[in-house]
Design a protein around this motif. Sequence first.
Motif, short mmCIF file in Angstrom:
data_model
loop_
_atom_site.label_atom_id
_atom_site.label_comp_id
_atom_site.label_asym_id
_atom_site.label_seq_id
_atom_site.Cartn_x
_atom_site.Cartn_y
_atom_site.Cartn_z
N GLN A 128 0.81 -1.22 0.00
CA GLN A 128 0.00 0.00 0.00
C GLN A 128 0.84 1.27 0.00
O GLN A 128 0.32 2.37 -0.12
CB GLN A 128 -0.91 0.01 1.23
CG GLN A 128 -1.92 -1.13 1.28
CD GLN A 128 -2.68 -1.17 2.58
OE1 GLN A 128 -2.63 -0.25 3.39
NE2 GLN A 128 -3.42 -2.25 2.81
N GLU A 212 -14.94 -1.89 1.36
CA GLU A 212 -15.43 -1.93 -0.03
C GLU A 212 -16.23 -3.19 -0.31
O GLU A 212 -17.15 -3.19 -1.15
CB GLU A 212 -14.26 -1.80 -1.01
CG GLU A 212 -13.37 -3.03 -1.15
CD GLU A 212 -12.32 -3.16 -0.06
OE1 GLU A 212 -11.51 -4.12 -0.13
OE2 GLU A 212 -12.30 -2.31 0.85
N GLU A 233 -9.32 5.84 3.96
CA GLU A 233 -9.99 5.22 2.81
C GLU A 233 -11.31 5.90 2.46
O GLU A 233 -11.94 5.55 1.45
CB GLU A 233 -10.26 3.74 3.11
CG GLU A 233 -9.03 2.86 3.22
CD GLU A 233 -8.50 2.51 1.85
OE1 GLU A 233 -9.18 1.80 1.10
OE2 GLU A 233 -7.38 2.95 1.53
N ARG A 236 -11.93 7.47 -1.19
CA ARG A 236 -12.01 6.43 -2.23
C ARG A 236 -13.32 5.67 -2.13
O ARG A 236 -13.97 5.38 -3.15
CB ARG A 236 -10.83 5.47 -2.10
CG ARG A 236 -10.80 4.37 -3.17
CD ARG A 236 -9.64 3.42 -2.96
NE ARG A 236 -9.79 2.61 -1.75
CZ ARG A 236 -10.52 1.51 -1.70
NH1 ARG A 236 -11.18 1.08 -2.77
NH2 ARG A 236 -10.60 0.82 -0.58
N LYS A 239 -16.43 7.42 -3.52
CA LYS A 239 -16.52 7.44 -4.98
C LYS A 239 -17.17 6.18 -5.53
O LYS A 239 -17.77 6.20 -6.60
CB LYS A 239 -15.13 7.61 -5.58
CG LYS A 239 -14.51 8.98 -5.33
CD LYS A 239 -13.11 9.06 -5.93
CE LYS A 239 -12.46 10.41 -5.65
NZ LYS A 239 -11.07 10.49 -6.19
N THR A 240 -17.03 5.07 -4.82
CA THR A 240 -17.55 3.79 -5.31
C THR A 240 -18.93 3.46 -4.76
O THR A 240 -19.57 2.52 -5.23
CB THR A 240 -16.59 2.64 -4.93
OG1 THR A 240 -16.55 2.51 -3.50
CG2 THR A 240 -15.18 2.92 -5.45
#
Length: 382
Positions: A128, A212, A233, A236, A239-240
């Motif tokens: 990462q 996620e 996180e 990110r 956005k999803t």
Amino acid sequence: MQVAIVHHWFVTRGGGERVAECIASLFPQAEIFTLLVDSRGTPDGLRHRGIHTSFLQKIPLAKSYHRHMMPLYPAATEGLDLRGFDLVISSDSGPIKGVRVDPEAVHICYCHSPMRYLYDGYEAYRAQMDPVTRAAFTLMAGRIRDWDREAAERVNYFIANSRYVADRIHRVYGRESTVIHPPIDLDRAQTSSRPEQHYLCAGRLVGYKRTELMIEACSRLGRTLRIAGTGPEEARLRKTAASGVTFLGELSTEALWREYAECRALLFAADEDFGMVPLEAQACGRPVIAYGVGGSLETVRAGEQVAAGEATGVYFGEQTVDSLIDGILRFEAAESAGAFDPVAIRRWAAGFSTEVFLQRMREFVMSVVPEAESSMALPGTR
């Protein structure tokens, strides 16, 4: 006795800080030591007690970037002045077990885990990092790992927060440990007679939590999901996320426990050393859909070995969206059949209460240092 309580850092509030606070409550006259302290990460029970810090406290931005201070951990830890203390109890998931104590002193280490980014999670953490950070981390990790193993040899007794971590302590340090599960603050638990139909995930939004997976699984199934917590996180993940996902941000303690009480079930996709969030949800009578490895196997009752009416959730077998979807569908089928009793779920969580933790810690300390009894708070006080 002169007693010192040592915790790696008070920068964010989590399970480790809760453990340190409870241990300190057993020894009201003990002095508290840590590498770094921030008011936001200081437990309420320690705010009135003076906390000694290392030289890292004086480095600008060290609180925000404490994990980047790794090359300085050994010097900062060994620089804490613990001369004159008869008993030292460390609460550690980092370097703090390496404190130097007097030769006659007894050092008990409550180990949340050996540093995962140096051992089991080494490759995952490296993957990462940006190239420059990765190169620097690779160069220094071996030296810190050697120091950490040497520091573990100086500990007299290890306590592990789970059987999962006890196995890791044995594998990494070659040491045996006693398992005492962390404390759950049942005084904050809430209940709801009519929970909502949404799912909940809670905790820091960091990579290993696999948030996620929960977002994608709920999106595919058309289920609503509420996410409590913040972290690196978050941008990110936003956005999803589909329209059925709500980000709640960082909640007050009362608001978080209300979310536990009102959810249909908690989703938990992390490979955790222990995991206090599932138990907090269960303390509110809500079941858990958990990745079936690590600490979840000790905190969630699921599977065929559980007696009828005693299940507190279901496991899914892989950290994939498809496996989580399967877990959700199996949960919903079991829920429709009346498999989850809120009273039984709360009863299970009560076995991890603060009172149970304090009793077990008291008994352990007295078994190895009987003279410490005179320095402890009376049973039933905290």
